[in-house]
Write an enzyme that holds these catalytic residues in place. Sequence first.
Site, PDB file in Angstrom:
ATOM      1  CD  GLU A 179       2.486  -3.833  -6.753  1.00  4.48           C
ATOM      2  OE1 GLU A 179       2.999  -3.755  -8.594  1.00  4.48           O
ATOM      3  OE2 GLU A 179       1.630  -3.646  -7.030  1.00  4.48           O
ATOM      4  CE  LYS A 234      -6.734   1.160 -11.437  1.00  2.00           C
ATOM      5  NZ  LYS A 234      -6.383  -0.504 -11.253  1.00  2.00           N
TER       6      LYS A 234
HETATM    7  N1  PSU Z   1      -3.322  -1.296 -10.518  1.00  2.00           N
HETATM    8  C1  PSU Z   1      -3.014  -0.360 -10.250  1.00  2.00           C
HETATM    9  N2  PSU Z   1      -1.966  -0.322 -10.659  1.00  2.00           N
HETATM   10  C2  PSU Z   1      -0.945  -0.891 -10.892  1.00  2.00           C
HETATM   11  C3  PSU Z   1      -0.310  -2.589 -10.958  1.00  2.00           C
HETATM   12  C4  PSU Z   1      -2.773  -2.555 -10.947  1.00  2.00           C
HETATM   13  O1  PSU Z   1      -3.754   0.321 -10.098  1.00  2.00           O
HETATM   14  O2  PSU Z   1       0.325  -0.356 -11.084  1.00  2.00           O
HETATM   15  C5  PSU Z   1      -0.100  -3.005 -11.167  1.00  2.00           C
HETATM   16  C6  PSU Z   1       0.177  -4.326 -10.468  1.00  2.00           C
HETATM   17  O3  PSU Z   1       1.549  -4.300 -10.296  1.00  2.00           O
HETATM   18  C7  PSU Z   1      -1.077  -5.543 -10.754  1.00  2.00           C
HETATM   19  C8  PSU Z   1      -0.508  -5.332 -12.721  1.00  2.00           C
HETATM   20  O4  PSU Z   1      -0.145  -6.952 -10.667  1.00  2.00           O
HETATM   21  O5  PSU Z   1      -0.452  -4.088 -12.663  1.00  2.00           O
HETATM   22  C9  PSU Z   1      -1.695  -6.259 -13.317  1.00  2.00           C
HETATM   23  O6  PSU Z   1      -1.223  -6.321 -14.220  1.00  2.00           O
HETATM   24  P1  PSU Z   1      -1.205  -7.144 -16.133  1.00  2.00           P
HETATM   25  O7  PSU Z   1      -2.771  -6.656 -15.708  1.00  2.00           O
HETATM   26  O8  PSU Z   1      -0.829  -6.857 -16.895  1.00  2.00           O
HETATM   27  O9  PSU Z   1      -1.296  -8.489 -15.017  1.00  2.00           O
END
Ligand code: PSU
Length: 299
Positions: free
Chosen positions: A23, A158
């Site tokens: 990603e 997390k």
């Molecule tokens: N968890 C991490 N680092 C990140 C993300 C999640 O440790 O950069 C990113 C991933 O791309 C995940 C997104 O899909 O955050 C989730 O965002 P939201 O909570 O806005 O859906």
Amino acid sequence: MKLFYSEEVKEALAKNKPVVALESTIISHGMPYPDNIKCAKELENILRDSGVTPATIAIINGEIHVGITESELNLIGDPKTEVLKVSKRDLPICVARGVCGATTVSATMYISKLAGIKIFATGGIGGVHRGFSEVLDISNDLETLGSDEVVVVCAGCKSILDIPNTLEYLETKGVPVLGYKTIECPAFYSNKSGINLEYRVDSPIEIASIALNKWDLGLKGGVLVFNPISDEFSYDSDEINKVIDEALLKAKKENITGKRITPFLLSNIAKATEGKSLKSNIELVKSNVRLAALIAKEM
Ligand code: PSU
Ligand code: MN
């Protein structure tokens, strides 16, 4: 919709060779510059060294790229570039406007599916946020895990998230959650959470077999693999949870909501730990990429 493939991805897919998707939100919004670019390159090279083709997915001026060049990586990793954080719902807007976008787990899974890539490695997924009963913040990642046929390797949820409710939601969506060599749900920076999963798996071939059987049964959606961070880089969960709680409090005070919340928390946690959490973050993604390479070869 036209997808723009890199040469190596085009060739690997045509020859039916293993490909692992990566990603780009972790590059543009998840890690600070210049560690983000260094890490993205290292992840690609880990895959190449193990005979697997990397397909980093990102949107460059409205074009969906499956596999990006070094200059495209430098563009989306540059903090001076305006890069939209693109989950599934942002995808048509990013393309229509012709702007750059970094794909989250949900958008990366969807594009992987379109491209015929069956496996994707990242750091952590989004989930049910803490306090969801007041603010209904549930990541589209969970919906997409329920609908799109891709194996996702990550290091667990997390504790910026509500872990038990994230696991409940995944159960509702019919997503198998497999602990790799562990029954305890890993919590990203820490390999301990005190919460047990239902299934432990011990080999890449077992994971490949579960995914292929799921799809052979006509079941829709993905398979989630939780690969715990190694002891060497794992945080004590009380120690990191204190930092996370402070970051959550700060987010509340500053009224940070919606898609800004995850990047905000990550950068505050990295600052508060003086980069130590960033080091853990980088190491756990690398380990997930190594595991994904093994699963891709079995598939
Ligand atoms: N968890 C991490 N680092 C990140 C993300 C999640 O440790 O950069 C990113 C991933 O791309 C995940 C997104 O899909 O955050 C989730 O965002 P939201 O909570 O806005 O859906
Ligand atoms: Mn959200």
